[in-house]
Each structure stands twice: as C-alpha cells, then as structure tokens.
Design a protein around this motif. Structure first.
Motif, mmCIF file in Angstrom:
data_model
loop_
_atom_site.group_PDB
_atom_site.id
_atom_site.type_symbol
_atom_site.label_atom_id
_atom_site.label_comp_id
_atom_site.label_asym_id
_atom_site.label_seq_id
_atom_site.Cartn_x
_atom_site.Cartn_y
_atom_site.Cartn_z
ATOM 1 N N CYS A 188 74.638 56.922 -23.201
ATOM 2 C CA CYS A 188 74.767 55.699 -23.988
ATOM 3 C C CYS A 188 75.286 54.569 -23.104
ATOM 4 C CB CYS A 188 75.719 55.938 -25.152
ATOM 5 S SG CYS A 188 76.025 54.455 -26.130
ATOM 6 N N VAL A 189 74.475 53.532 -22.938
ATOM 7 C CA VAL A 189 74.888 52.325 -22.232
ATOM 8 C C VAL A 189 75.476 51.382 -23.271
ATOM 9 C CG1 VAL A 189 74.092 50.329 -20.909
ATOM 10 C CG2 VAL A 189 73.097 52.580 -20.485
ATOM 11 N N THR A 190 76.652 50.814 -22.958
ATOM 12 C CA THR A 190 77.319 49.907 -23.889
ATOM 13 C C THR A 190 77.474 48.550 -23.235
ATOM 14 O OG1 THR A 190 78.494 51.780 -24.861
ATOM 15 C CG2 THR A 190 79.375 49.586 -25.311
ATOM 16 N N THR A 191 77.003 47.504 -23.945
ATOM 17 C CA THR A 191 77.086 46.140 -23.425
ATOM 18 C C THR A 191 77.854 45.248 -24.393
ATOM 19 O OG1 THR A 191 74.981 45.455 -24.415
ATOM 20 C CG2 THR A 191 74.882 46.341 -22.183
ATOM 21 N N ASP A 192 78.403 44.167 -23.844
ATOM 22 C CA ASP A 192 79.099 43.166 -24.636
ATOM 23 C C ASP A 192 78.063 42.355 -25.404
ATOM 24 O OD1 ASP A 192 80.127 40.258 -24.950
ATOM 25 O OD2 ASP A 192 81.951 41.390 -24.525
ATOM 26 N N ASP A 193 78.225 42.242 -26.705
ATOM 27 C CA ASP A 193 77.240 41.532 -27.529
ATOM 28 C C ASP A 193 77.120 40.067 -27.141
ATOM 29 O OD1 ASP A 193 75.428 41.161 -29.798
ATOM 30 O OD2 ASP A 193 77.099 40.062 -30.695
ATOM 31 N N GLU A 194 78.223 39.442 -26.800
ATOM 32 C CA GLU A 194 78.216 38.008 -26.509
ATOM 33 C C GLU A 194 77.651 37.682 -25.130
ATOM 34 O OE1 GLU A 194 81.601 34.653 -25.965
ATOM 35 O OE2 GLU A 194 81.736 35.872 -27.783
ATOM 36 N N THR A 195 78.083 38.432 -24.108
ATOM 37 C CA THR A 195 77.696 38.099 -22.729
ATOM 38 C C THR A 195 76.530 38.920 -22.207
ATOM 39 O OG1 THR A 195 79.191 39.715 -21.721
ATOM 40 C CG2 THR A 195 80.090 37.505 -22.202
ATOM 41 N N GLY A 196 76.300 40.084 -22.789
ATOM 42 C CA GLY A 196 75.274 40.985 -22.285
ATOM 43 C C GLY A 196 75.747 41.838 -21.118
ATOM 44 N N ASP A 197 76.998 41.658 -20.684
ATOM 45 C CA ASP A 197 77.524 42.446 -19.566
ATOM 46 C C ASP A 197 77.584 43.918 -19.931
ATOM 47 O OD1 ASP A 197 77.922 40.104 -18.144
ATOM 48 O OD2 ASP A 197 80.076 40.017 -18.543
ATOM 49 N N VAL A 198 77.272 44.766 -18.943
ATOM 50 C CA VAL A 198 77.416 46.205 -19.126
ATOM 51 C C VAL A 198 78.904 46.527 -19.097
ATOM 52 C CG1 VAL A 198 76.934 48.493 -18.170
ATOM 53 C CG2 VAL A 198 75.184 46.717 -18.077
ATOM 54 N N LEU A 199 79.392 47.198 -20.136
ATOM 55 C CA LEU A 199 80.797 47.566 -20.213
ATOM 56 C C LEU A 199 81.039 48.989 -19.748
ATOM 57 C CD1 LEU A 199 81.707 45.969 -23.658
ATOM 58 C CD2 LEU A 199 82.109 45.042 -21.353
ATOM 59 N N MET A 200 80.144 49.890 -20.119
ATOM 60 C CA MET A 200 80.367 51.289 -19.771
ATOM 61 C C MET A 200 79.109 52.119 -19.993
ATOM 62 S SD MET A 200 82.693 52.558 -23.009
ATOM 63 C CE MET A 200 82.336 54.300 -22.841
ATOM 64 N N LEU A 201 79.126 53.292 -19.401
ATOM 65 C CA LEU A 201 78.143 54.332 -19.665
ATOM 66 C C LEU A 201 78.923 55.512 -20.204
ATOM 67 C CD1 LEU A 201 75.315 55.709 -19.395
ATOM 68 C CD2 LEU A 201 76.121 56.515 -17.180
ATOM 69 N N GLU B 114 83.381 47.471 -31.872
ATOM 70 C CA GLU B 114 82.658 47.254 -33.122
ATOM 71 C C GLU B 114 81.172 47.146 -32.785
ATOM 72 O OE1 GLU B 114 81.924 43.731 -36.389
ATOM 73 O OE2 GLU B 114 83.664 43.601 -35.077
ATOM 74 N N VAL B 115 80.374 48.018 -33.350
ATOM 75 C CA VAL B 115 78.954 48.066 -33.024
ATOM 76 C C VAL B 115 78.203 46.983 -33.787
ATOM 77 C CG1 VAL B 115 76.868 49.480 -33.037
ATOM 78 C CG2 VAL B 115 79.084 50.528 -32.521
ATOM 79 N N VAL B 116 77.482 46.157 -33.033
ATOM 80 C CA VAL B 116 76.653 45.097 -33.597
ATOM 81 C C VAL B 116 75.225 45.609 -33.773
ATOM 82 C CG1 VAL B 116 75.703 42.794 -33.158
ATOM 83 C CG2 VAL B 116 78.075 43.308 -32.548
ATOM 84 N N GLU B 117 74.771 46.391 -32.802
ATOM 85 C CA GLU B 117 73.406 46.924 -32.850
ATOM 86 C C GLU B 117 73.344 48.204 -32.040
ATOM 87 O OE1 GLU B 117 68.884 45.261 -32.310
ATOM 88 O OE2 GLU B 117 70.326 44.658 -30.772
ATOM 89 N N ILE B 118 72.537 49.151 -32.525
ATOM 90 C CA ILE B 118 72.239 50.374 -31.786
ATOM 91 C C ILE B 118 70.731 50.374 -31.524
ATOM 92 C CG2 ILE B 118 72.190 52.894 -31.793
ATOM 93 C CD1 ILE B 118 74.436 52.836 -33.855
ATOM 94 N N ARG B 119 70.380 50.593 -30.279
ATOM 95 C CA ARG B 119 68.976 50.771 -29.928
ATOM 96 C C ARG B 119 68.802 52.128 -29.286
ATOM 97 N NH1 ARG B 119 66.156 45.219 -27.845
ATOM 98 N NH2 ARG B 119 67.123 43.832 -29.370
ATOM 99 N N ILE B 120 67.597 52.654 -29.409
ATOM 100 C CA ILE B 120 67.255 53.926 -28.778
ATOM 101 C C ILE B 120 65.998 53.697 -27.962
ATOM 102 C CG2 ILE B 120 65.905 54.814 -30.731
ATOM 103 C CD1 ILE B 120 67.760 57.496 -29.889
ATOM 104 N N ASP B 121 65.882 54.360 -26.831
ATOM 105 C CA ASP B 121 64.720 54.117 -25.967
ATOM 106 C C ASP B 121 63.467 54.770 -26.524
ATOM 107 O OD1 ASP B 121 65.268 56.792 -25.269
ATOM 108 O OD2 ASP B 121 64.692 56.465 -23.188
#
Length: 167
Positions: free
Chosen positions: A41-54, A93-100
């Motif tokens: 699971c890749v997690t990004t900041d909703d506002e900036t799009g920065d990758v926060l963690m894997l 807080e999850v804004v959106e979940i996507r799956i590949d």
C-alpha cells in the motif's frame, strides 16, 4: 473507530477472483494478497501528492480501512495489526482508496492529523532521503537528506522504548 477495536459490523468482504476480465474491468473488489497474506500500500498526502509511506495490509487491515476511513496496516516487524496514529495521534484519514489494474497493490490518499507527519522517525514522509545517482564507485551508495527538519521528536511521542523496526 470502535473503542473496543473490533471490526465494525458493516465490514466489507472481498469478491473471489474468477477471471482476468472480472479482476481488471469488473466492479467488485477482489484483492490479490501475496503468499504471506499481504498487499503493498502506497500512501500519499491528499493535498500535496507527496509519497508519505509504503506499508502492507492484510485482509483485516484493508477491511478496517474501508469500514472506518482511517488507515490500518499490518506491521511486518511486530506481526500485528496497526491503526496508523493510534499511539502518536497522527491518524491518517482516508480520502480515497485506489487499487491497481490487477488488484495486487493499494494506493491511499490521506489527510494526516497532528503535525502532518507519517514517519515514526519524526519526518513528514518516510521517504526523507534520496539516493545519490552516479555517485562515487567502489563504496556504498550515498544518501542525501531531502527533509531537513523533523516534524516531531519520536522520543516525546513514543517514549524511550526501543523501536521494533530498528536493528
């Protein structure tokens, strides 16, 4: 989140994987967990799009994330379910979940509470260093800090307990 930490009664279940067409073009969530029962699971900041963690999720972590709209992961080092921010207050807080396309990787877009940091080392992102390209040969590759300051002091947040992810 339920105070007793139980999975909410409306916990989603996952569809069986039947055909390539169903997995790639269908509307049912049919995640493919690896041999250890995990999905990256890749997690990004909703506002900036920065990758926060894997991180990694097992079935329960993914189900709780969907049901609560707060990120849950499986800690491979501690071998337990982990509600991100339960200890630090830095809840995602999850804004959106996507799956590949073949449903074997998850992407979370989140808003982070508190200082906005997601890294247990105190930086905003777990990806606070980059690898120097075309560096000197003959030695280990060098790292360059991309975040100069920590968002919080890990000792203040977690205490002096040894970090289970450290050597």
């Amino acid at each position: 989140m339920n105070p007793d930490n139980s999975v909410p009664s409306a916990t989603p279940h996952f569809a069986a994987r039947t055909t390539v067409e169903q997995v790639e073009e269908g509307l049912a969530l049919a995640p493919k967990f690896d041999a250890d029962g995990l999905i990256p699971c890749v997690t990004t900041d909703d506002e900036t799009g920065d990758v926060l963690m894997l991180g990694y999720m097992n079935r329960e972590a993914l189900a709780r994330t969907i049901a609560t709209a707060e990120a849950h992961y499986w800690s491979r080092s501690r071998q337990c379910l982990w509600h991100k921010g339960a200890t630090s207050g830095l809840v995602q807080e999850v804004v959106e979940i996507r799956i590949d396309d073949d449903q074997d990787a998850v992407w979370l877009r989140v808003r982070v509470g508190g200082s906005g940091a997601s890294c247990h080392v105190g930086y905003r992102s777990c990806f606070y260093r980059s690898v120097e390209l075309r560096g000197p040969s003959g030695g280990p590759a060098r790292l360059v800090f991309r975040e100069s300051e920590r968002s919080f002091d890990p000792t203040d947040v977690y205490g002096d307990a040894p970090n289970p992810t450290q050597l």
